[in-house]
Design an enzyme around this catalytic site. Structure first.
Site, PDB file in Angstrom:
ATOM      1  N   SER A 170       5.390   2.255  -2.202  1.00 23.05           N
ATOM      2  CA  SER A 170       3.967   2.565  -2.075  1.00 23.05           C
ATOM      3  C   SER A 170       3.213   1.256  -1.899  1.00 23.05           C
ATOM      4  O   SER A 170       3.433   0.300  -2.657  1.00 23.05           O
ATOM      5  CB  SER A 170       3.471   3.261  -3.345  1.00 23.05           C
ATOM      6  OG  SER A 170       2.067   3.079  -3.469  1.00 23.05           O
TER       7      SER A 170
ATOM      8  N   HIS B 201       5.244   4.758   1.636  1.00 16.86           N
ATOM      9  CA  HIS B 201       4.440   5.799   0.971  1.00 16.86           C
ATOM     10  C   HIS B 201       2.995   5.345   1.001  1.00 16.86           C
ATOM     11  O   HIS B 201       2.632   4.294   0.438  1.00 16.86           O
ATOM     12  CB  HIS B 201       4.930   5.954  -0.477  1.00 16.86           C
ATOM     13  CG  HIS B 201       4.247   7.014  -1.262  1.00 16.86           C
ATOM     14  ND1 HIS B 201       4.572   8.345  -1.172  1.00 16.86           N
ATOM     15  CD2 HIS B 201       3.240   6.927  -2.162  1.00 16.86           C
ATOM     16  CE1 HIS B 201       3.804   9.030  -2.012  1.00 16.86           C
ATOM     17  NE2 HIS B 201       2.990   8.198  -2.622  1.00 16.86           N
TER      18      HIS B 201
ATOM     19  N   ASP C  70      -0.705   6.029  -0.010  1.00 15.25           N
ATOM     20  CA  ASP C  70      -1.556   6.775  -0.955  1.00 15.25           C
ATOM     21  C   ASP C  70      -2.992   6.814  -0.452  1.00 15.25           C
ATOM     22  O   ASP C  70      -3.656   5.790  -0.397  1.00 15.25           O
ATOM     23  CB  ASP C  70      -1.515   6.105  -2.342  1.00 15.25           C
ATOM     24  CG  ASP C  70      -0.178   6.309  -3.024  1.00 15.25           C
ATOM     25  OD1 ASP C  70       0.439   5.311  -3.446  1.00 15.25           O
ATOM     26  OD2 ASP C  70       0.250   7.473  -3.118  1.00 15.25           O
TER      27      ASP C  70
ATOM     28  N   MET D  28      -6.675   8.110  -1.091  1.00 15.33           N
ATOM     29  CA  MET D  28      -7.507   8.598  -2.195  1.00 15.33           C
ATOM     30  C   MET D  28      -8.965   8.654  -1.744  1.00 15.33           C
ATOM     31  O   MET D  28      -9.449   7.719  -1.093  1.00 15.33           O
ATOM     32  CB  MET D  28      -7.375   7.653  -3.394  1.00 15.33           C
ATOM     33  CG  MET D  28      -5.944   7.529  -3.887  1.00 15.33           C
ATOM     34  SD  MET D  28      -5.841   6.347  -5.270  1.00 15.33           S
ATOM     35  CE  MET D  28      -4.052   6.387  -5.532  1.00 15.33           C
TER      36      MET D  28
ATOM     37  N   HIS E 100       0.605  10.533   1.337  1.00 15.10           N
ATOM     38  CA  HIS E 100       0.312  11.262   0.086  1.00 15.10           C
ATOM     39  C   HIS E 100      -1.198  11.424  -0.014  1.00 15.10           C
ATOM     40  O   HIS E 100      -1.911  10.471  -0.351  1.00 15.10           O
ATOM     41  CB  HIS E 100       0.861  10.461  -1.109  1.00 15.10           C
ATOM     42  CG  HIS E 100       0.575  11.103  -2.430  1.00 15.10           C
ATOM     43  ND1 HIS E 100       0.787  10.440  -3.624  1.00 15.10           N
ATOM     44  CD2 HIS E 100       0.100  12.327  -2.759  1.00 15.10           C
ATOM     45  CE1 HIS E 100       0.463  11.252  -4.638  1.00 15.10           C
ATOM     46  NE2 HIS E 100       0.027  12.388  -4.122  1.00 15.10           N
TER      47      HIS E 100
ATOM     48  N   MET F 266      -4.382  12.395  -1.705  1.00 14.31           N
ATOM     49  CA  MET F 266      -5.068  12.726  -2.960  1.00 14.31           C
ATOM     50  C   MET F 266      -6.537  12.912  -2.593  1.00 14.31           C
ATOM     51  O   MET F 266      -7.393  12.049  -2.818  1.00 14.31           O
ATOM     52  CB  MET F 266      -4.860  11.612  -3.998  1.00 14.31           C
ATOM     53  CG  MET F 266      -3.444  11.620  -4.560  1.00 14.31           C
ATOM     54  SD  MET F 266      -2.921  10.082  -5.325  1.00 14.31           S
ATOM     55  CE  MET F 266      -2.356   9.216  -3.874  1.00 14.31           C
TER      56      MET F 266
ATOM     57  N   MET G 256       4.713  14.404  -9.711  1.00 15.36           N
ATOM     58  CA  MET G 256       4.000  13.206 -10.151  1.00 15.36           C
ATOM     59  C   MET G 256       4.422  12.886 -11.575  1.00 15.36           C
ATOM     60  O   MET G 256       4.387  13.777 -12.448  1.00 15.36           O
ATOM     61  CB  MET G 256       2.484  13.428 -10.123  1.00 15.36           C
ATOM     62  CG  MET G 256       1.854  13.654  -8.764  1.00 15.36           C
ATOM     63  SD  MET G 256       2.028  12.270  -7.645  1.00 15.36           S
ATOM     64  CE  MET G 256       1.176  10.974  -8.532  1.00 15.36           C
TER      65      MET G 256
ATOM     66  N   GLY H 256      -1.758   2.727  -9.415  1.00 13.19           N
ATOM     67  CA  GLY H 256      -0.381   2.266  -9.546  1.00 13.19           C
ATOM     68  C   GLY H 256      -0.218   1.577 -10.902  1.00 13.19           C
ATOM     69  O   GLY H 256      -1.185   1.398 -11.646  1.00 13.19           O
TER      70      GLY H 256
ATOM     71  N   ASP I  81       7.075  10.470  -7.959  1.00 10.87           N
ATOM     72  CA  ASP I  81       6.030   9.518  -7.622  1.00 10.87           C
ATOM     73  C   ASP I  81       5.306   9.055  -8.888  1.00 10.87           C
ATOM     74  O   ASP I  81       4.577   9.819  -9.508  1.00 10.87           O
ATOM     75  CB  ASP I  81       5.023  10.178  -6.655  1.00 10.87           C
ATOM     76  CG  ASP I  81       3.999   9.189  -6.150  1.00 10.87           C
ATOM     77  OD1 ASP I  81       3.079   9.619  -5.438  1.00 10.87           O
ATOM     78  OD2 ASP I  81       4.114   7.986  -6.472  1.00 10.87           O
TER      79      ASP I  81
END
Ligand code: DX5
Ligand code: ZN
Length: 219
Positions: free
Chosen positions: A7, A31, A33, A35, A64, A66, A135, A142, A174
């Site tokens: 990530s 990966h 992330d 957000m 991913h 979010m 998760m 992180g 994750d």
């Protein structure tokens, strides 16, 4: 097959191409992330920036999301070099339809569940899922500690897949994966591992990916 997906959440955002290069020889996927500061109390990338990163990445991307009310936004975060797009069960109004839409975009469909969401929600959706994401930290940041108490959820997810011979479905963990936690996660039945701070806080990210892979492969 073991997959290691670094990530970049804790990598240097000012040099993402260089950060991705560091693991390009040893990692399977990056990966990413995403957000929105609504679904989680943090912001990382806009849809445009997400597509940019996907397209310049030297490795295929595991996105991913979010992102709140994600059902109608999935397409905005999709681009050619994305292999899979993961949405959160908790952010979907109609998870079945959203998973179908991801597949219609030609991507592997991922469904993530937060620590407090029961793994049973996955069972009725399982035929539309290409990757189950458990998760093992609260989404948003992180560097948090691995929640080993959630391994029964991973075991149950593995049981669902074995019961139905769904060998092509990946089971991803994750959050908090490191040299000291990856074997616990592997033994619970995971085959795909996100690692952010363990990789990018190490002095040799590429080599750390190799070490994580070795541990997961030999237990
Ligand atoms: C947290 C993200 C994770 C996180 C993993 O919301 O979904 O992917 O970046 O980072 P580590 O491995 O440091 O827990
Ligand atoms: Zn993630």
């Amino acid at each position: 097959m073991i997959r290691i997906c670094p990530s970049i959440l804790n990598a240097n955002f000012d040099d993402l191409p260089g950060e991705i290069e560091k693991v390009a020889a040893t990692a399977d996927l990056i990966h990413l992330d995403v957000m929105d500061n609504i679904f989680v109390p943090n912001f990382t990338f806009s849809p445009e920036r997400t597509r940019e990163i996907i397209d310049f990445s030297a490795l295929p991307i595991d996105v991913h999301l979010m992102v709140a009310e994600v059902d109608k936004k999935v397409g905005q975060y999709c681009s050619n070099n994305a292999v899979s797009i993961t949405v959160h069960y908790e952010a979907c109004e109609d998870p079945l339809q959203t998973l179908k839409e991801i597949r219609a975009l030609g991507k592997r469909s991922g469904l993530a569940i937060k620590p407090n969401t029961r793994i049973e929600v996955v069972e009725e959706l399982i035929h539309e899922i290409d990757m189950i994401v458990v998760m093992t930290v609260e989404p948003g940041f992180g560097g948090q500690s691995f929640m080993a108490s959630l391994m029964p959820k991973v075991e149950k997810a593995r049981h669902y897949l074995e019961q139905r011979n769904l060998e092509d479905v990946w089971l991803q963990i994750d959050g908090g994966i490191s040299l000291s936690t990856i074997e616990i996660a592997r033994r619970a039945g995971a085959d795909t591992f996100v690692a952010g701070s363990a990789v990018y806080k190490s002095d040799n990210p590429g080599n750390m990916v190799e070490q994580l892979r070795l541990l997961a492969s030999n237990c």
